[in-house]
Motif scaffolding. Structure first.
Motif, PDB file in Angstrom:
ATOM      1  N   GLN A 117       0.811  -1.208   0.000  1.00 29.09           N
ATOM      2  CA  GLN A 117       0.000   0.000   0.000  1.00 29.09           C
ATOM      3  C   GLN A 117       0.852   1.270   0.000  1.00 29.09           C
ATOM      4  O   GLN A 117       0.368   2.338  -0.320  1.00 29.09           O
ATOM      5  CB  GLN A 117      -0.927   0.033   1.222  1.00 29.09           C
ATOM      6  CG  GLN A 117      -1.868  -1.133   1.329  1.00 29.09           C
ATOM      7  CD  GLN A 117      -1.297  -2.291   2.142  1.00 29.09           C
ATOM      8  OE1 GLN A 117      -0.095  -2.497   2.241  1.00 29.09           O
ATOM      9  NE2 GLN A 117      -2.184  -3.077   2.722  1.00 29.09           N
ATOM     10  N   ARG A 154      -1.776  -9.137  -7.987  1.00 27.61           N
ATOM     11  CA  ARG A 154      -2.323  -8.016  -7.208  1.00 27.61           C
ATOM     12  C   ARG A 154      -3.319  -8.535  -6.167  1.00 27.61           C
ATOM     13  O   ARG A 154      -3.302  -8.142  -5.011  1.00 27.61           O
ATOM     14  CB  ARG A 154      -2.996  -7.002  -8.117  1.00 27.61           C
ATOM     15  CG  ARG A 154      -3.524  -5.772  -7.378  1.00 27.61           C
ATOM     16  CD  ARG A 154      -4.243  -4.821  -8.295  1.00 27.61           C
ATOM     17  NE  ARG A 154      -3.437  -4.398  -9.427  1.00 27.61           N
ATOM     18  CZ  ARG A 154      -2.509  -3.441  -9.366  1.00 27.61           C
ATOM     19  NH1 ARG A 154      -2.282  -2.819  -8.240  1.00 27.61           N
ATOM     20  NH2 ARG A 154      -1.828  -3.103 -10.444  1.00 27.61           N
ATOM     21  N   GLN A 196      -3.132  -8.203  -2.111  1.00 31.52           N
ATOM     22  CA  GLN A 196      -4.219  -7.591  -1.349  1.00 31.52           C
ATOM     23  C   GLN A 196      -4.777  -8.532  -0.289  1.00 31.52           C
ATOM     24  O   GLN A 196      -5.156  -8.094   0.792  1.00 31.52           O
ATOM     25  CB  GLN A 196      -5.334  -7.140  -2.294  1.00 31.52           C
ATOM     26  CG  GLN A 196      -4.940  -5.971  -3.148  1.00 31.52           C
ATOM     27  CD  GLN A 196      -5.939  -5.648  -4.249  1.00 31.52           C
ATOM     28  OE1 GLN A 196      -6.774  -6.469  -4.626  1.00 31.52           O
ATOM     29  NE2 GLN A 196      -5.843  -4.439  -4.791  1.00 31.52           N
TER      30      GLN A 196
END
Length: 72
Positions: free
Chosen positions: A6, A43, A47
């Protein structure tokens, strides 16, 4: 050392994932997958916490690896 994904800019994260996917040479079985699909898979793994970004001081590089394989 784990780097929180992040904290990267969206562009940096995209480039890092693309670079990882292109160098992996992973076999996806009988069905060919596009670069976009492979990037989306990685991705999603970042996450969900299945995969992590890891900084190697020895190699001065960042890699993506399954969380279970990371050892500090």
């Amino acid at each position: 050392m784990i780097i929180p994904w992040q904290q990267l800019t969206p562009e940096a994260l995209e480039n890092l994932i693309e670079s990882f996917v292109l160098r992996e040479g992973t076999d996806y079985g009988e069905q060919e997958r596009s670069l976009t699909q492979k990037v989306a898979d990685v991705r999603r793994q970042l996450q969900s916490g299945e995969a992590v970004l890891v900084w190697s001081e020895l190699h001065e590089s960042v890699n993506i690896m399954p969380r279970g394989q990371f050892r500090e």
